[in-house]
Design a protein around this motif. Structure first.
Motif, mmCIF file in Angstrom:
data_model
loop_
_atom_site.group_PDB
_atom_site.id
_atom_site.type_symbol
_atom_site.label_atom_id
_atom_site.label_comp_id
_atom_site.label_asym_id
_atom_site.label_seq_id
_atom_site.Cartn_x
_atom_site.Cartn_y
_atom_site.Cartn_z
ATOM 1 N N ARG A 41 0.845 -1.184 0.000
ATOM 2 C CA ARG A 41 0.000 0.000 0.000
ATOM 3 C C ARG A 41 0.886 1.240 0.000
ATOM 4 O O ARG A 41 1.886 1.305 0.706
ATOM 5 N N GLU A 43 0.653 5.839 -0.822
ATOM 6 C CA GLU A 43 -0.143 7.019 -1.137
ATOM 7 C C GLU A 43 0.632 7.883 -2.116
ATOM 8 O O GLU A 43 1.848 7.996 -2.025
ATOM 9 N N ARG A 56 -4.884 13.386 -4.432
ATOM 10 C CA ARG A 56 -4.344 12.375 -3.521
ATOM 11 C C ARG A 56 -4.997 11.049 -3.871
ATOM 12 O O ARG A 56 -6.208 10.974 -4.052
ATOM 13 N N ARG A 57 -4.182 9.997 -3.966
ATOM 14 C CA ARG A 57 -4.697 8.658 -4.278
ATOM 15 C C ARG A 57 -3.984 7.652 -3.376
ATOM 16 O O ARG A 57 -2.795 7.787 -3.102
ATOM 17 N N THR A 58 -4.726 6.663 -2.935
ATOM 18 C CA THR A 58 -4.160 5.542 -2.203
ATOM 19 C C THR A 58 -4.204 4.333 -3.127
ATOM 20 O O THR A 58 -5.243 4.053 -3.738
#
Length: 61
Positions: A41, A43, A56-58
């Motif tokens: 994971r 960001e 912003r993206r995860t």
């Protein structure tokens, strides 16, 4: 919230926009090497030269 010493940060610049990738490193907080809470994971942030957050993206592949 992750502790600061558990984070890796990579910054790149493309077409006048800064891209910031933040990765968690649990092994820096006393967890055994290779420990993960999630699968890879991270960001990703897009930031203007003035410091304004554009996106912003995860990601969790």
């Amino acid at each position: 919230m992750p502790r600061a010493e558990s984070l890796d940060v990579v910054v790149g610049l493309e077409e006048g926009v800064y891209f910031v990738r933040v990765d968690r490193r649990l092994d820096r907080c006393g967890w055994p090497a290779g420990s993960q809470l999630e699968l890879d994971r991270f960001e990703l942030y897009a930031v203007s030269p003035e410091g304004k957050l554009l996106a912003r993206r995860t990601f969790m592949p």
